[in-house]
Design an enzyme around this catalytic site. Structure first.
Site, short mmCIF file in Angstrom:
data_model
loop_
_atom_site.label_atom_id
_atom_site.label_comp_id
_atom_site.label_asym_id
_atom_site.label_seq_id
_atom_site.Cartn_x
_atom_site.Cartn_y
_atom_site.Cartn_z
N ASP A 100 0.86 -1.19 0.00
CA ASP A 100 0.00 0.00 0.00
C ASP A 100 0.89 1.24 0.00
O ASP A 100 1.79 1.37 0.83
CB ASP A 100 -0.89 -0.03 1.25
N GLU A 152 -3.13 0.08 -3.86
CA GLU A 152 -2.82 -1.11 -3.05
C GLU A 152 -3.09 -2.40 -3.82
O GLU A 152 -3.90 -2.42 -4.75
CB GLU A 152 -3.62 -1.10 -1.74
#
Ligand code: DCP
Ligand code: CA
Length: 409
Positions: free
Chosen positions: A12, A108
């Site tokens: 992420d 992500e």
């Protein structure tokens, strides 16, 4: 398949929108920066740098409140095409590691690196390499969680933020989760968190010791998920996205129209959109479909199969305009919606028969235009055929604002 020894990564990007701005403009680095809009405007914070978060600013907070908390913060409007371009580069780096890749949002993704260790060394080392590549090639930091499940990998990457890396060993998932607050679990939203706290449950460990039947009685199907997650059990696999079978773009007009130069310009614009997406996915099409909705809501489609596949804007438009002229010669009525799509998609293998043909020239031009647009936005470079649009549609953040900017797929 699920087994205890899986090595799943959740990657992420940190303060994504802000980080992209900081990578482009060094003056913004290490400062409280907020992407969302002018501080006086009615919007909310989309992304806040970690320096801004130290003042209590978070995503979703009204900009006015953010300004009160940190009057010295730098507020930026942001530009979505820059984030989309950075996101594509990010996903492309991940895809070099494994095809077992599942994007889970703009910044992500989950990767399954199970079985990589004998060949590529410890998963932790691979994750470090991945972080380094993202930093050196895109100029922004990523946080990574490694675990035997998506759930635990995601919780770990969150905990590691920013610029962190955390690996949870097999069999230690439950121990790892136990001391964390219940809201760390992705399935526990603010409402569920309040309800659980009302039952005296604060940590994931406490949650894991509540009998499953109580959670089921209180939260239904969600209760079952909560129970399993609290125990660190999550058997979901990585699901790489399926390639689309067709790509299309359409728009509804504010006023019904039969203005041919305008319709042509819109059709060209939509063809460029479809072509760009085809090329981005490394694909070609053999079938082109035109869609029209007349003022009386009567809807028609016309399609044509090509002798040779294409991914050229001009070739798509060329078929589209013929289909449009054909349709309008059958029924000449005010048009409410126009759309163009392609199907019968194949991979982008180079076709030798095309060399030096006009198609080859079109495709070369497309590649140049794509490169410029991926950096500076769609309207940074425009074809003559779409010029009539300039007078009708305002541009924002490097793109036209059509009535239906979220064009359908
Ligand atoms: N985003 C948004 N509005 C929100 C939340 C997010 O527009 N309410 C956008 C801006 C973020 C991006 O999505 O940069 C990614 O969302 P994240 O939740 O991952 O947040 P960040 O990447 O900004 O921060 P973090 O470092 O916590 O991941
Ligand atoms: Ca993020």
């Amino acid at each position: 398949m699920y087994h205890k020894g899986r090595r799943i990564l959740h990657v992420d990007l940190d303060a994504f929108f802000v980080s992209v701005e900081q990578a482009l403009n060094p003056v913004l680095r290490e400062k409280p920066v907020i992407v969302g809009g002018e501080p006086g405007s009615r919007g909310v914070v989309a992304s806040a740098s970690y320096e801004a978060r130290a003042y209590g600013i978070y995503a979703g907070m009204p900009l006015k409140a953010a300004q009160r908390l940190c009057p010295g913060a730098i507020f930026l409007k942001g530009s979505f095409h820059r984030y989309r371009a950075a996101s594509s580069r990010f996903m492309a780096i991940l895809a070099e590691f494994t095809p077992q890749l599942e994007p889970a949002g703009i910044d992500e993704a989950y990767l399954d690196l199970t079985g990589f260790e004998p060949l590529y060394g410890a998963t932790l080392e691979t994750a470090l390499l991945l972080q380094q590549r993202i930093k050196s090639e895109i100029g922004i930091t990523a946080s990574v969680g490694i675990a035997s499940s998506k759930l635990v990998a995601k919780v770990a990457s969150n905990l590691a933020k920013p610029d962190g890396l955390l690996e949870v060993q097999p069999e230690e998932e439950r121990l790892f989760l136990a001391p964390l607050p219940i809201a760390s679990l992705p399935c526990v939203g603010p409402k569920t968190e309040r309800a659980l706290k009302g039952m005296g449950i604060i940590t994931v460990g406490q949650l894991a010791s509540v009998p499953a039947s109580i959670l089921k009685d209180n939260f239904g199907a969600l209760g079952q998920v909560i129970y399993r997650y609290a125990m660190g059990i999550d058997q979901r696999g990585i699901e790489p996205p399926q390639a689309a079978k067709s790509i299309s773009r359409e728009t509804t007009f504010i006023e019904d129209t039969l203005d041919m130069p305008f319709l042509k310009a819109v059709l060209h614009y939509l063809s460029e959109r479809v072509g760009t997406e085809l090329r981005r996915g490394g694909r070609r099409a053999r079938c082109v479909t035109l869609k029209l909705k007349y003022a009386d809501f009567d809807s028609i489609t016309r399609n044509r199969t090509l002798r040779e596949s294409t991914n050229s804007d001009e070739a798509i438009f060329d078929v589209g305009i013929k289909l449009l002229e054909g349709a309008l010669s059958q029924r000449r009525q005010l048009v409410r919606l126009i759309g163009i799509g392609v199907s019968s998609l194949i991979g982008d293998e180079r076709q030798l028969s095309l060399l030096n043909s006009s198609m080859e020239r079109w495709e070369r031009l497309d590649r140049v235009i794509d490169r410029i647009r991926s950096r500076y936005g769609f309207t940074a470079i425009q074809r003559g055929q779409t010029l009539p649009l300039k007078e009708v549609f305002p541009t924002e953040n490097g793109d036209y604002m059509l009535k239906t900017p979220s064009l359908s797929h």
